[in-house]
Design a protein around this motif. Structure first.
Motif, PDB file in Angstrom:
ATOM      1  N   PHE A   1     -74.244  14.744 -69.768  1.00 19.61           N
ATOM      2  CA  PHE A   1     -75.399  14.812 -70.671  1.00 19.61           C
ATOM      3  C   PHE A   1     -76.594  14.110 -70.022  1.00 19.61           C
ATOM      4  CE2 PHE A   1     -78.083  12.922 -73.929  1.00 19.61           C
ATOM      5  CZ  PHE A   1     -78.378  14.015 -74.724  1.00 19.61           C
ATOM      6  N   ASN A   2     -76.370  12.922 -69.481  1.00 16.28           N
ATOM      7  CA  ASN A   2     -77.465  12.164 -68.854  1.00 16.28           C
ATOM      8  C   ASN A   2     -78.026  12.883 -67.640  1.00 16.28           C
ATOM      9  OD1 ASN A   2     -77.368  10.157 -70.784  1.00 16.28           O
ATOM     10  ND2 ASN A   2     -75.946   8.894 -69.616  1.00 16.28           N
ATOM     11  N   ASP A   3     -77.178  13.556 -66.867  1.00 15.25           N
ATOM     12  CA  ASP A   3     -77.655  14.344 -65.726  1.00 15.25           C
ATOM     13  C   ASP A   3     -78.576  15.463 -66.201  1.00 15.25           C
ATOM     14  OD1 ASP A   3     -76.065  12.832 -63.950  1.00 15.25           O
ATOM     15  OD2 ASP A   3     -74.418  14.298 -63.995  1.00 15.25           O
ATOM     16  N   LEU A   4     -78.180  16.124 -67.273  1.00 10.77           N
ATOM     17  CA  LEU A   4     -78.979  17.227 -67.813  1.00 10.77           C
ATOM     18  C   LEU A   4     -80.322  16.731 -68.340  1.00 10.77           C
ATOM     19  CD1 LEU A   4     -76.155  19.203 -69.632  1.00 10.77           C
ATOM     20  CD2 LEU A   4     -77.289  19.822 -67.480  1.00 10.77           C
ATOM     21  N   VAL A   5     -80.300  15.604 -69.031  1.00  8.86           N
ATOM     22  CA  VAL A   5     -81.551  15.028 -69.534  1.00  8.86           C
ATOM     23  C   VAL A   5     -82.457  14.658 -68.358  1.00  8.86           C
ATOM     24  CG1 VAL A   5     -82.556  13.040 -70.734  1.00  8.86           C
ATOM     25  CG2 VAL A   5     -80.630  14.276 -71.754  1.00  8.86           C
ATOM     26  N   ALA A   6     -81.886  14.072 -67.322  1.00  7.98           N
ATOM     27  CA  ALA A   6     -82.679  13.707 -66.143  1.00  7.98           C
ATOM     28  C   ALA A   6     -83.278  14.954 -65.489  1.00  7.98           C
ATOM     29  CB  ALA A   6     -81.819  12.940 -65.147  1.00  7.98           C
ATOM     30  N   ALA A   7     -82.539  16.052 -65.488  1.00  9.41           N
ATOM     31  CA  ALA A   7     -83.025  17.293 -64.875  1.00  9.41           C
ATOM     32  C   ALA A   7     -84.220  17.885 -65.625  1.00  9.41           C
ATOM     33  CB  ALA A   7     -81.896  18.309 -64.781  1.00  9.41           C
TER      34      ALA A   7
ATOM     35  N   PRO B   1     -85.505  14.384 -75.685  1.00 13.39           N
ATOM     36  CA  PRO B   1     -85.802  14.726 -74.284  1.00 13.39           C
ATOM     37  C   PRO B   1     -86.397  16.128 -74.124  1.00 13.39           C
ATOM     38  CG  PRO B   1     -83.650  13.688 -74.437  1.00 13.39           C
ATOM     39  CD  PRO B   1     -84.121  13.934 -75.841  1.00 13.39           C
ATOM     40  N   LEU B   2     -85.931  17.083 -74.923  1.00 11.47           N
ATOM     41  CA  LEU B   2     -86.518  18.427 -74.863  1.00 11.47           C
ATOM     42  C   LEU B   2     -87.982  18.396 -75.295  1.00 11.47           C
ATOM     43  CD1 LEU B   2     -83.572  20.596 -76.216  1.00 11.47           C
ATOM     44  CD2 LEU B   2     -84.640  20.812 -73.958  1.00 11.47           C
ATOM     45  N   ILE B   3     -88.263  17.703 -76.379  1.00  7.52           N
ATOM     46  CA  ILE B   3     -89.650  17.599 -76.849  1.00  7.52           C
ATOM     47  C   ILE B   3     -90.525  16.919 -75.804  1.00  7.52           C
ATOM     48  CG2 ILE B   3     -91.146  16.458 -78.555  1.00  7.52           C
ATOM     49  CD1 ILE B   3     -88.936  17.099 -80.635  1.00  7.52           C
ATOM     50  N   HIS B   4     -90.000  15.871 -75.206  1.00  8.56           N
ATOM     51  CA  HIS B   4     -90.750  15.172 -74.150  1.00  8.56           C
ATOM     52  C   HIS B   4     -91.075  16.140 -73.002  1.00  8.56           C
ATOM     53  CE1 HIS B   4     -92.143  11.829 -71.710  1.00  8.56           C
ATOM     54  NE2 HIS B   4     -91.377  12.283 -70.736  1.00  8.56           N
ATOM     55  N   ALA B   5     -90.099  16.955 -72.604  1.00  5.45           N
ATOM     56  CA  ALA B   5     -90.326  17.916 -71.523  1.00  5.45           C
ATOM     57  C   ALA B   5     -91.331  18.986 -71.943  1.00  5.45           C
ATOM     58  CB  ALA B   5     -89.004  18.559 -71.104  1.00  5.45           C
ATOM     59  N   ILE B   6     -91.246  19.448 -73.194  1.00  7.45           N
ATOM     60  CA  ILE B   6     -92.181  20.457 -73.693  1.00  7.45           C
ATOM     61  C   ILE B   6     -93.607  19.911 -73.693  1.00  7.45           C
ATOM     62  CG2 ILE B   6     -92.884  21.780 -75.747  1.00  7.45           C
ATOM     63  CD1 ILE B   6     -89.784  21.852 -76.428  1.00  7.45           C
ATOM     64  N   GLU B   7     -93.756  18.669 -74.074  1.00  8.75           N
ATOM     65  CA  GLU B   7     -95.096  18.085 -74.190  1.00  8.75           C
ATOM     66  C   GLU B   7     -95.637  17.530 -72.873  1.00  8.75           C
ATOM     67  OE1 GLU B   7     -94.914  15.467 -77.597  1.00  8.75           O
ATOM     68  OE2 GLU B   7     -95.223  17.194 -78.915  1.00  8.75           O
ATOM     69  N   ASN B   8     -94.832  17.529 -71.845  1.00 13.38           N
ATOM     70  CA  ASN B   8     -95.286  17.059 -70.535  1.00 13.38           C
ATOM     71  C   ASN B   8     -96.362  18.019 -70.026  1.00 13.38           C
ATOM     72  OD1 ASN B   8     -95.653  16.523 -67.801  1.00 13.38           O
ATOM     73  ND2 ASN B   8     -93.500  16.066 -67.450  1.00 13.38           N
TER      74      ASN B   8
ATOM     75  N   ASN C   1     -97.335  25.407 -68.234  1.00  5.89           N
ATOM     76  CA  ASN C   1     -97.227  26.838 -67.960  1.00  5.89           C
ATOM     77  C   ASN C   1     -95.780  27.314 -67.811  1.00  5.89           C
ATOM     78  OD1 ASN C   1    -100.047  27.292 -67.971  1.00  5.89           O
ATOM     79  ND2 ASN C   1    -100.169  26.391 -65.943  1.00  5.89           N
ATOM     80  N   ALA C   2     -94.841  26.451 -68.121  1.00  8.23           N
ATOM     81  CA  ALA C   2     -93.424  26.823 -67.961  1.00  8.23           C
ATOM     82  C   ALA C   2     -92.574  26.090 -68.986  1.00  8.23           C
ATOM     83  CB  ALA C   2     -92.959  26.501 -66.546  1.00  8.23           C
ATOM     84  N   ARG C   3     -92.837  26.362 -70.258  1.00 11.05           N
ATOM     85  CA  ARG C   3     -92.066  25.651 -71.282  1.00 11.05           C
ATOM     86  C   ARG C   3     -91.406  26.542 -72.324  1.00 11.05           C
ATOM     87  NH1 ARG C   3     -96.909  22.575 -74.498  1.00 11.05           N
ATOM     88  NH2 ARG C   3     -98.122  24.442 -74.739  1.00 11.05           N
TER      89      ARG C   3
END
Length: 134
Positions: free
Chosen positions: A4-10, A37-44, A49-51
């Motif tokens: 799980f942590n590997d996936l979040v880091a990815a 973590p998904l929300i954080h990646a979406i809002e990064n 242009n790739a979310r």
């Protein structure tokens, strides 16, 4: 198999395909700890242009209470991000608060003033707001 942590880091990878692969794997695991973590990646901003796939992965989780956030992604996202955000709002039947409605209507009014704003998207977003135009 990644943890799980590997996936979040990815999700922080600069490579979109790696982020997407991790997001789909988190979706498949269905561990609610993946939401933030998904929300954080979406809002990064780097992922702007790739979310679409990131939002798609979020659809596997309870998004109640996130109307304004999803509406904003639908409003400002590209085609895939907009469609995935709208799908979550519809599929999960997320009810906006009065504050969500006010903010979302105001944001839609501003965005709709742009000459390049998609009229079909405006119709879909208005429907989510109860069809009230301004």
């Amino acid at each position: 198999m990644p943890t799980f942590n590997d996936l979040v880091a990815a999700l922080s990878s600069p490579i979109a395909s790696e982020r997407n692969k991790a997001a789909v794997a988190l979706m498949d695991i269905a561990d609610s700890r993946a939401v933030q973590p998904l929300i954080h990646a979406i809002e990064n901003p780097d992922n702007r242009n790739a979310r679409g796939t990131l939002v798609y992965a979020l659809s596997a989780f309870d998004c109640s209470g996130r109307f304004a956030q999803l509406f904003g992604w639908a409003l400002e996202g590209g085609f895939e991000t907009s469609n995935e955000s709208i799908s979550i709002l519809h599929d999960q039947e997320i009810i906006p608060s009065e504050e969500d409605l006010l903010r979302s209507r105001a944001a839609l009014e501003v965005a709709a003033q742009k000459a390049c704003f998609d009229s079909k998207l405006k119709e879909e977003l208005l429907a989510l707001l109860g069809g009230v135009d301004g």
